[in-house]
Every structure is written in C-alpha cells, then in structure tokens.
Design a protein around this motif. Structure first.
Motif, PDB file in Angstrom:
ATOM      1  N   SER A 116       0.960  -1.127   0.102  1.00  0.00           N
ATOM      2  CA  SER A 116       0.132  -0.067   0.022  1.00  0.00           C
ATOM      3  C   SER A 116       0.968   1.132   0.034  1.00  0.00           C
ATOM      4  O   SER A 116       1.813   1.261   0.495  1.00  0.00           O
ATOM      5  CB  SER A 116      -1.032  -0.169   1.234  1.00  0.00           C
ATOM      6  OG  SER A 116      -1.821  -1.007   1.250  1.00  0.00           O
ATOM      7  N   ILE A 117       0.291   2.229  -1.022  1.00  0.00           N
ATOM      8  CA  ILE A 117       1.103   3.767  -0.759  1.00  0.00           C
ATOM      9  C   ILE A 117       0.143   4.514  -0.276  1.00  0.00           C
ATOM     10  O   ILE A 117      -1.067   4.473  -0.941  1.00  0.00           O
ATOM     11  CB  ILE A 117       1.764   3.850  -2.099  1.00  0.00           C
ATOM     12  CG1 ILE A 117       2.669   3.045  -2.488  1.00  0.00           C
ATOM     13  CG2 ILE A 117       2.182   5.221  -2.291  1.00  0.00           C
ATOM     14  CD1 ILE A 117       3.916   3.208  -1.452  1.00  0.00           C
ATOM     15  N   ALA A 118       0.429   5.515   0.411  1.00  0.00           N
ATOM     16  CA  ALA A 118      -0.390   6.684   0.609  1.00  0.00           C
ATOM     17  C   ALA A 118      -0.226   7.744  -0.254  1.00  0.00           C
ATOM     18  O   ALA A 118       0.971   8.226  -0.579  1.00  0.00           O
ATOM     19  CB  ALA A 118      -0.298   7.184   2.265  1.00  0.00           C
ATOM     20  N   ILE A 119      -1.376   8.556  -0.692  1.00  0.00           N
ATOM     21  CA  ILE A 119      -1.242   9.470  -1.451  1.00  0.00           C
ATOM     22  C   ILE A 119      -2.227  10.684  -0.842  1.00  0.00           C
ATOM     23  O   ILE A 119      -3.157  10.477  -0.529  1.00  0.00           O
ATOM     24  CB  ILE A 119      -1.720   9.273  -2.854  1.00  0.00           C
ATOM     25  CG1 ILE A 119      -0.878   8.213  -3.636  1.00  0.00           C
ATOM     26  CG2 ILE A 119      -1.698  10.826  -3.597  1.00  0.00           C
ATOM     27  CD1 ILE A 119      -1.521   7.823  -4.989  1.00  0.00           C
ATOM     28  N   VAL A 143      -0.801  -1.707 -10.865  1.00  0.00           N
ATOM     29  CA  VAL A 143       0.228  -3.032 -10.784  1.00  0.00           C
ATOM     30  C   VAL A 143      -0.005  -3.327  -9.100  1.00  0.00           C
ATOM     31  O   VAL A 143       0.743  -3.705  -8.598  1.00  0.00           O
ATOM     32  CB  VAL A 143       1.551  -2.377 -10.734  1.00  0.00           C
ATOM     33  CG1 VAL A 143       1.926  -2.280 -12.280  1.00  0.00           C
ATOM     34  CG2 VAL A 143       1.963  -0.925  -9.944  1.00  0.00           C
ATOM     35  N   ASP A 144      -1.442  -3.414  -8.781  1.00  0.00           N
ATOM     36  CA  ASP A 144      -1.710  -4.056  -7.410  1.00  0.00           C
ATOM     37  C   ASP A 144      -1.028  -3.649  -6.380  1.00  0.00           C
ATOM     38  O   ASP A 144      -0.841  -4.089  -5.413  1.00  0.00           O
ATOM     39  CB  ASP A 144      -1.319  -5.548  -7.570  1.00  0.00           C
ATOM     40  CG  ASP A 144      -2.107  -6.083  -8.869  1.00  0.00           C
ATOM     41  OD1 ASP A 144      -3.190  -5.970  -9.043  1.00  0.00           O
ATOM     42  OD2 ASP A 144      -1.402  -7.236  -9.252  1.00  0.00           O
ATOM     43  N   ILE A 145      -1.082  -2.083  -6.304  1.00  0.00           N
ATOM     44  CA  ILE A 145      -0.719  -1.177  -5.196  1.00  0.00           C
ATOM     45  C   ILE A 145      -1.808  -0.731  -4.555  1.00  0.00           C
ATOM     46  O   ILE A 145      -2.713  -0.199  -5.330  1.00  0.00           O
ATOM     47  CB  ILE A 145       0.487  -0.377  -5.449  1.00  0.00           C
ATOM     48  CG1 ILE A 145       1.794  -0.636  -5.935  1.00  0.00           C
ATOM     49  CG2 ILE A 145       0.687   0.755  -4.119  1.00  0.00           C
ATOM     50  CD1 ILE A 145       2.681  -1.534  -4.892  1.00  0.00           C
ATOM     51  N   ASN A 146      -2.130  -0.904  -3.175  1.00  0.00           N
ATOM     52  CA  ASN A 146      -3.537  -0.232  -2.607  1.00  0.00           C
ATOM     53  C   ASN A 146      -3.105   1.138  -2.561  1.00  0.00           C
ATOM     54  O   ASN A 146      -2.087   1.614  -2.049  1.00  0.00           O
ATOM     55  CB  ASN A 146      -3.718  -0.754  -1.277  1.00  0.00           C
ATOM     56  CG  ASN A 146      -4.184  -2.490  -1.342  1.00  0.00           C
ATOM     57  OD1 ASN A 146      -4.568  -2.829  -2.410  1.00  0.00           O
ATOM     58  ND2 ASN A 146      -3.839  -3.075  -0.034  1.00  0.00           N
ATOM     59  N   ILE A 147      -4.060   1.885  -2.551  1.00  0.00           N
ATOM     60  CA  ILE A 147      -3.799   3.507  -2.523  1.00  0.00           C
ATOM     61  C   ILE A 147      -4.838   4.002  -1.102  1.00  0.00           C
ATOM     62  O   ILE A 147      -6.008   3.646  -1.127  1.00  0.00           O
ATOM     63  CB  ILE A 147      -4.533   4.278  -3.768  1.00  0.00           C
ATOM     64  CG1 ILE A 147      -3.829   3.608  -5.030  1.00  0.00           C
ATOM     65  CG2 ILE A 147      -4.415   5.852  -3.598  1.00  0.00           C
ATOM     66  CD1 ILE A 147      -2.230   3.845  -5.013  1.00  0.00           C
ATOM     67  N   VAL A 148      -3.929   4.503  -0.405  1.00  0.00           N
ATOM     68  CA  VAL A 148      -4.512   4.729   0.859  1.00  0.00           C
ATOM     69  C   VAL A 148      -4.483   6.593   0.848  1.00  0.00           C
ATOM     70  O   VAL A 148      -3.535   7.077   0.458  1.00  0.00           O
ATOM     71  CB  VAL A 148      -3.382   4.410   2.027  1.00  0.00           C
ATOM     72  CG1 VAL A 148      -4.241   4.894   3.486  1.00  0.00           C
ATOM     73  CG2 VAL A 148      -3.343   3.249   2.011  1.00  0.00           C
ATOM     74  N   PHE A 169      -7.755  -1.276  -5.496  1.00  0.00           N
ATOM     75  CA  PHE A 169      -7.992  -1.180  -4.071  1.00  0.00           C
ATOM     76  C   PHE A 169      -7.710   0.082  -3.497  1.00  0.00           C
ATOM     77  O   PHE A 169      -6.511   0.431  -3.427  1.00  0.00           O
ATOM     78  CB  PHE A 169      -7.433  -2.501  -3.453  1.00  0.00           C
ATOM     79  CG  PHE A 169      -8.098  -2.784  -2.103  1.00  0.00           C
ATOM     80  CD1 PHE A 169      -9.207  -3.760  -2.268  1.00  0.00           C
ATOM     81  CD2 PHE A 169      -7.798  -2.081  -0.951  1.00  0.00           C
ATOM     82  CE1 PHE A 169      -9.664  -3.879  -0.680  1.00  0.00           C
ATOM     83  CE2 PHE A 169      -8.357  -2.495   0.338  1.00  0.00           C
ATOM     84  CZ  PHE A 169      -9.366  -3.315   0.464  1.00  0.00           C
ATOM     85  N   THR A 170      -8.775   0.771  -3.056  1.00  0.00           N
ATOM     86  CA  THR A 170      -8.228   1.830  -2.134  1.00  0.00           C
ATOM     87  C   THR A 170      -8.810   1.919  -0.785  1.00  0.00           C
ATOM     88  O   THR A 170     -10.015   1.453  -0.657  1.00  0.00           O
ATOM     89  CB  THR A 170      -8.730   3.161  -3.080  1.00  0.00           C
ATOM     90  OG1 THR A 170      -8.334   4.369  -2.760  1.00  0.00           O
ATOM     91  CG2 THR A 170     -10.321   3.356  -3.332  1.00  0.00           C
ATOM     92  N   GLY A 197     -13.065  -1.469  -2.191  1.00  0.00           N
ATOM     93  CA  GLY A 197     -11.948  -1.302  -1.405  1.00  0.00           C
ATOM     94  C   GLY A 197     -12.649  -1.150   0.202  1.00  0.00           C
ATOM     95  O   GLY A 197     -13.274  -2.108   0.427  1.00  0.00           O
ATOM     96  N   CYS A 198     -11.977  -0.092   0.833  1.00  0.00           N
ATOM     97  CA  CYS A 198     -12.613  -0.100   2.288  1.00  0.00           C
ATOM     98  C   CYS A 198     -12.699   1.351   2.918  1.00  0.00           C
ATOM     99  O   CYS A 198     -11.616   1.991   2.399  1.00  0.00           O
ATOM    100  CB  CYS A 198     -12.249  -1.207   3.320  1.00  0.00           C
ATOM    101  SG  CYS A 198     -10.676  -0.855   3.853  1.00  0.00           S
TER     102      CYS A 198
END
Length: 365
Positions: A116-119, A143-148, A169-170, A197-198
């Motif tokens: 996961s990466i936060a933006i 590329v399957d990195i979750n965005i937080v 997924f976010t 996502g959630c």
C-alpha cells in the motif's frame, strides 16, 4: 479473556475521549475483561500510571453511559465490522507501528495486502496537483498497489478516484465516525470506495469530524502504507504531519515537485530539501520500495493503453498545457470554429488525454 470480552472492553475504552492507544492498552491489561472493568472502583483506576482525576472522571462517566453491545449491534446493522488488535483482519502494517489504534471500524473488504502507498496533499489543489494524484494512483493501482488516503477534498479525493478508475483497491481513512460522510459531497465516492476497497476509522460511530481527530487519522494513513507520497502541500499542511508520521514509523516519504509560484508546493519542496525522494513517475516509488517485480507494464496503465488520436485531435492536444488552458485560447490558436473545438475536446476527454476543469479550462493528464 474471551474474544467477546476483549472487544467489549476495548470498544468501551476506545469511546472515552482523551485516553489514546497507550492508556487503553494499560487499562485493558489491568482489568482483563469487561465484567472486571464494570466492577472496578474509583481507586482502582487511580492506581494506574497516567490516570489522574480528570481521566478517571471521564472513565467513570463513559462507563455508565456507553453501551458497547449497542455500538457493535449498530455497526453490524450498517454492515460495519469492528476489529481489535487481536483480530486476524487487523492490517499487518498498521499493527507494526508504535501504539497502533486498538479498535478499528471498517466497511468494505479487509485491507490484508501489505502493498500500500499513501497519497496525500492539499485540499485546495491545483489542476496540476489533481492530475498528478490521479495519475500516480491510477498507475500504482494498475500494478496491484493499494492506494491509501483520507477522502478529503482535493488531492485525497483525486487519489481515490484514480485508483477506482484502474479497478484498484483503495482505502479511505476518516477523521470521524465511519457512519458519517465527510466532506458531505463525497457520498458517492465513499460508496464506490466501499464497493472496491474499504473505509476505515478508529473513532466510535457518530463521532463528528473535528480538527483534533485528524492527526490520529493521518497516523493511520501512514501506518497502513509502505510509504507516503505528498503531491501538494502548504508549509503548515496536515499532509506534512502524515509525512512526519511516516518517518517515525520507519516508512518512506516521497514528494512531487511543483511550481515555485504555487504556495501549495512549498511544503513538498521543503520535504525534498529534508531528504524526501523526489518522484516523477511510479517507477521511482517502486524502485525505492524494491517492488520492481510486481506486474511489469506500468506504461499499460498510462498513455500506451489510450486510444489513438486523429491528426486534428493531436493538433488540439499540442495546444493544451498541463496547466489550465482556456478554451478561447484553444480556439484562437487552432483557427477552428467553437463547435468543432467542443467536439474535439470531448473526444480527447473521453480518450483520457485531457481533463475538463470547469469554467472553460482544460489541462493535459
């Protein structure tokens, strides 16, 4: 202490203002279960290090008026899950930080992947900042990195939307109860996030969005992530608080440079001066986190996957800048009629090359 006792006790302690994760854990260790907590006397609380008269009064007040059974039942009725540190669904990366939140409310799919990466960034984002946030989120999600992010206006909302556009997924972390939509105009976005996502909150149901809540929310955003990308931020932005938390938690900090004339770039430039990694593309992030072995074609989420342009469309795209370009300027430089320009602009927007910013302005994305 059974799982049910554990949850009842922690949900109650979590509802008491001013305790914080560390005191909650101390109280949970001292009283072991909800029944013992209910039977405890005033002097029992005062024996605990860090619990003085004021906090003791708060504990006694909330013990008498807060019902964890009703809280959990209400959450269940709203399809909200309530989890604690001992739950298998508790996010792994968040559990690793110092004093993680003992209780989480979430709606949607549990965020089990550690990738996961936060933006984060300014609420008063420029067109450039919004485009950058959406682009990075879209390409990372591809590329399957979750965005937080925090579902705030501006950069946060664009990051969530970018991830959703890539069917990624976010995770939205709220500074209020999970049953409250804030800001209210993000009702539709929150619904989309829950479906793909959630949404997460550490605050009890019904907690209003108050300024004092947001540092705790920012700490969760960084705690859920391998690193934090700051797109635009003023010198005293809450996004810089998130970046500080990220460093405290041993995570990476990335920053996107902006215009020296934009006050909302001063914070990101400050981070870069202090050692944050300057990033221009998602490869910069993946390389730093040693995630190069994830699905290869990042380009496939960008222009390589966009429809081809006609010669006329290419000509109009050459006129439009990454900064807002006014439609009158496009008409003047293209020597075309307003009607034909409107058609070409619509084509370019539908093909994913430009964004309509409102007020007759357009920008490349």
């Amino acid at each position: 202490m059974t799982e049910k006792d554990d949850k009842l006790l922690l949900v109650t302690l979590n509802a008491i203002p001013g305790l914080g994760p560390r005191k909650i854990q101390k109280l949970a260790m001292r009283f072991k279960n909800y029944k013992t907590f209910l039977e405890a006397k005033r002097e029992d609380f005062l024996e605990i290090n860090g619990v003085g008269e004021i906090i003791c009064e708060k504990i006694l007040e909330y013990r008498s008026k807060f019902d964890p059974y009703k809280e959990i039942k209400k959450a269940n009725n709203l399809n909200i899950k309530v989890i604690t540190l001992k739950d298998d669904k508790y996010p792994f990366l968040l559990k690793e930080i110092y004093d993680p939140p003992p209780v989480l409310y979430f709606k949607g799919t549990a965020p089990l992947s550690p990738h996961s990466i936060a933006i984060v960034g300014s609420r008063k984002a420029s067109a450039y900042g919004k485009n950058v946030a959406a682009k990075f989120a879209r390409e990372l999600a591809a590329v399957d990195i979750n965005i937080v992010s925090g579902m705030a206006r501006g950069i946060d909302s664009c990051a969530h939307k970018g991830a959703l556009e890539a069917n990624g997924f976010t995770i939205a972390v709220l500074g209020c109860g999970i049953d409250i939509v804030y800001p209210p105009e993000n009702t539709g976005l929150m619904k989309d996030i829950v479906e793909s996502g959630c949404v997460i909150s550490s605050f009890p149901l019904g907690t209003p969005p108050q300024g004092a809540n947001f540092p705790a929310r920012n700490r969760i955003i960084s705690g859920l992530s391998l690193g934090t990308l700051v797109v635009e931020a003023a010198k005293k932005s809450g996004s810089l608080i998130t970046a500080d938390f990220s460093l405290e938690q041993g995570r990476e900090v990335f920053a996107v440079p902006g215009s020296i004339f934009n006050p909302y770039s001063s914070g990101t430039h400050k981070l870069i001066k202090q050692g944050a990694k300057l990033v221009e593309n998602v490869e910069d992030i993946l390389d730093e986190l040693y995630l190069e072995n994830l699905p290869e074609s990042i380009a496939s989420s960008g222009k390589a996957n966009k429809p081809d342009l006609t010669c006329e469309e290419k000509g109009i795209l050459d006129i439009i800048d990454y900064q807002p370009t006014y439609i009158e300027e496009i008409i003047s430089l293209s020597h075309k009629t307003p009607g034909s320009i409107n058609i070409l602009l619509t084509h370019l927007e539908l093909k994913g090359y430009i964004s309509a910013l409102g007020g007759g302005y357009f920008a490349k994305i």
